[in-house]
Design a protein around this motif. Structure first.
Motif, PDB file in Angstrom:
ATOM      1  N   ILE A   3       5.769   0.628  -1.962  1.00 41.90           N
ATOM      2  CA  ILE A   3       6.331   1.624  -1.059  1.00 41.90           C
ATOM      3  C   ILE A   3       7.315   0.860  -0.186  1.00 41.90           C
ATOM      4  N   ALA A  29       4.568  -3.935   2.961  1.00 43.41           N
ATOM      5  CA  ALA A  29       4.806  -3.637   1.543  1.00 43.41           C
ATOM      6  C   ALA A  29       4.006  -4.578   0.649  1.00 43.41           C
ATOM      7  N   ARG A  63       0.927  -0.632  -6.033  1.00 50.41           N
ATOM      8  CA  ARG A  63       2.096   0.247  -5.920  1.00 50.41           C
ATOM      9  C   ARG A  63       3.042  -0.316  -4.870  1.00 50.41           C
ATOM     10  N   TYR A 107       8.228   1.250   5.809  1.00 57.07           N
ATOM     11  CA  TYR A 107       7.062   1.278   6.679  1.00 57.07           C
ATOM     12  C   TYR A 107       7.528   1.304   8.123  1.00 57.07           C
ATOM     13  N   ARG A 109       1.002  -3.466  -1.848  1.00 55.86           N
ATOM     14  CA  ARG A 109       1.152  -3.844  -3.257  1.00 55.86           C
ATOM     15  C   ARG A 109      -0.107  -4.582  -3.743  1.00 55.86           C
TER      16      ARG A 109
END
Length: 138
Positions: free
Chosen positions: A13, A2, A11, A16, A6
């Motif tokens: 998310i 993440a 962004r 994972y 990023r």
């Protein structure tokens, strides 16, 4: 993962799988174009491997960012051993100090915190590493 996504895409998310990826990314820093190659390895995969795969990644890299969750004591507790392994592999070959940064992630989940900021700072200080606490989500 993440935190890497990023950094690369700006962004967040949240979910994972346990996949290993190599990313490439250009960034301008102080007027210079820098090409990053990021080898993102989930800790669950590292724990399942033999030492030769980890040794290969260590020899490949010029610097290291080791990320733990402030909500997961086990992810923090494995850091000293990983850092000792990295330093033995990299600094044994040269006199140069290998750049290592410890990053505590999930700062936004302070209500679930089990590793204090002070513990992270003290570990980094004792192992001669940089230290940051961040939130990939924020």
């Amino acid at each position: 993962a993440a935190l890497t996504v990023r950094f690369l895409t700006r962004r967040f998310i949240g979910e994972y799988g346990d996949m290993e990826f190599i990313y490439s990314h250009n960034l301008t820093v102080d007027g210079r174009e820098i090409l990053f190659h990021i080898w993102d390895v989930p800790s669950s995969q590292e724990q399942a491997e033999d030492g030769s795969s980890e040794e290969k990644r260590i020899q490949w890299a010029d610097s290291f960012v080791l990320v733990y969750s402030i909500c997961d004591r086990a992810s923090f507790n494995i850091l000293p051993l990983k850092i000792q392994f990295i330093k033995a592999a990299k600094e044994g070959q040269s006199q140069e100090k290998v750049p290592i940064v410890i990053v505590g992630n999930k700062r936004d989940l302070h209500h679930q915190r089990v590793v204090s900021s002070e513990e992270g700072r003290l570990l980094a200080l004792s192992l001669d590493c940089g230290f940051y606490e961040v939130s990939a989500a924020e």
